[in-house]
Write an enzyme that holds these catalytic residues in place. Structure first.
Site, PDB file in Angstrom:
ATOM      1  N   ASP A 264     -21.064  94.223 -17.431  1.00 43.91           N
ATOM      2  CA  ASP A 264     -21.074  92.305 -18.329  1.00 43.91           C
ATOM      3  C   ASP A 264     -21.722  91.571 -17.804  1.00 43.91           C
ATOM      4  O   ASP A 264     -20.875  91.572 -16.935  1.00 43.91           O
ATOM      5  CB  ASP A 264     -19.580  92.491 -18.468  1.00 43.91           C
ATOM      6  CG  ASP A 264     -19.148  91.188 -19.448  1.00 43.91           C
ATOM      7  OD1 ASP A 264     -19.853  90.604 -19.814  1.00 43.91           O
ATOM      8  OD2 ASP A 264     -18.274  90.800 -18.523  1.00 43.91           O
TER       9      ASP A 264
ATOM     10  N   ASP B 178      -8.993  81.838 -13.917  1.00 43.49           N
ATOM     11  CA  ASP B 178      -8.324  82.647 -13.490  1.00 43.49           C
ATOM     12  C   ASP B 178      -7.778  83.286 -12.529  1.00 43.49           C
ATOM     13  O   ASP B 178      -6.292  83.055 -11.923  1.00 43.49           O
ATOM     14  CB  ASP B 178      -7.805  83.510 -14.979  1.00 43.49           C
ATOM     15  CG  ASP B 178      -8.631  84.969 -15.045  1.00 43.49           C
ATOM     16  OD1 ASP B 178      -9.785  84.273 -13.929  1.00 43.49           O
ATOM     17  OD2 ASP B 178      -8.472  85.179 -16.371  1.00 43.49           O
TER      18      ASP B 178
ATOM     19  N   ASP C 161     -22.766  87.588 -16.767  1.00 46.91           N
ATOM     20  CA  ASP C 161     -22.790  87.040 -17.399  1.00 46.91           C
ATOM     21  C   ASP C 161     -23.392  85.821 -16.614  1.00 46.91           C
ATOM     22  O   ASP C 161     -22.925  85.727 -15.094  1.00 46.91           O
ATOM     23  CB  ASP C 161     -21.204  86.053 -17.521  1.00 46.91           C
ATOM     24  CG  ASP C 161     -20.434  86.518 -18.230  1.00 46.91           C
ATOM     25  OD1 ASP C 161     -20.939  86.835 -19.783  1.00 46.91           O
ATOM     26  OD2 ASP C 161     -18.631  87.203 -18.372  1.00 46.91           O
TER      27      ASP C 161
END
Length: 209
Positions: A91, A181, A93
């Site tokens: 993943d 977060d 990004d």
């Protein structure tokens, strides 16, 4: 139409490098060995990249250099965390400091075309911003050398007093890190300098804890 042009451009660059799979061919994905991180990776802020990752990042940097771009390319979030822990992560990004992901994807497709299909990119797709569905920023997704990439600009966010939906804008790397977060998800890998950036000042310590 814009997505169709991007997809067609990348398809032309990759046709020779990606023949269609044969009917009845095995669909399993071979296991890839991941180089373990250095024992002092958390202290040095260094990562051990796979051959595939090295190839992808070199292509991104080559595109930036070819067009004279000043863009700093950073991998954000979970990929950095997992690499520091010695885990495989697909993943990826990529955060851009001075342009939209769609704009970089367009340049990357053009760069690959100029290289005569020696490098492969496929499946360009632009996901438009849609705050009503908690999608606050446009993202371009594409596959380069078999690795899935999400391309998006660095961003900051502000909340109006009467709204729970953030207002998104271009931001600095520090602003982008501070809006995330968790501190361990706010780490960046700077592709240009090949270093891990802990811009909250706490991500590495929290990862070590």
């Amino acid at each position: 139409q814009q997505q169709q042009r991007l997809a067609a451009s990348c398809a032309a660059a990759s046709a020779s490098a990606h023949p269609p799979p044969q009917r009845g061919a095995a669909m399993g994905t071979p296991t890839r060995l991941v180089p373990p991180p250095p024992q002092d990776a958390l202290e040095q802020g260094s990562l051990a990249l796979t051959q595939q990752e090295e190839q992808v990042f070199a292509t991104l940097l080559g595109c930036s250099s070819h067009f004279g771009m000043k863009t700093t390319l950073r991998v954000a979030g979970g990929w950095v965390r997992d690499k520091l822990l010695g885990r495989e992560c697909k993943d990826v990004d990529v955060a851009l400091d001075d342009m939209l992901g769609r704009e970089f994807a367009e340049r990357l497709c053009e760069f690959l075309e100029l290289r005569g299909g020696a490098d492969a990119a496929r499946g360009v797709h632009v996901i438009q911003a849609n705050p009503d569905q908690s999608k606050h920023l446009e993202t371009a997704t594409m596959r380069v050398h078999g690795l899935e990439l999400d391309l998006v600009n660095l961003r900051s966010e502000k909340y109006a007093e009467d709204s729970r939906i953030p207002e998104m804008a271009f931001g600095t790397a520090e602003e982008d890190a501070l809006r995330r977060d968790l501190t361990i998800n706010a780490l960046f890998y700077n592709i240009n300098t090949r270093t891990v950036e802990d811009l909250t000042g706490r991500g590495i310590d929290d990862l070590r804890a």
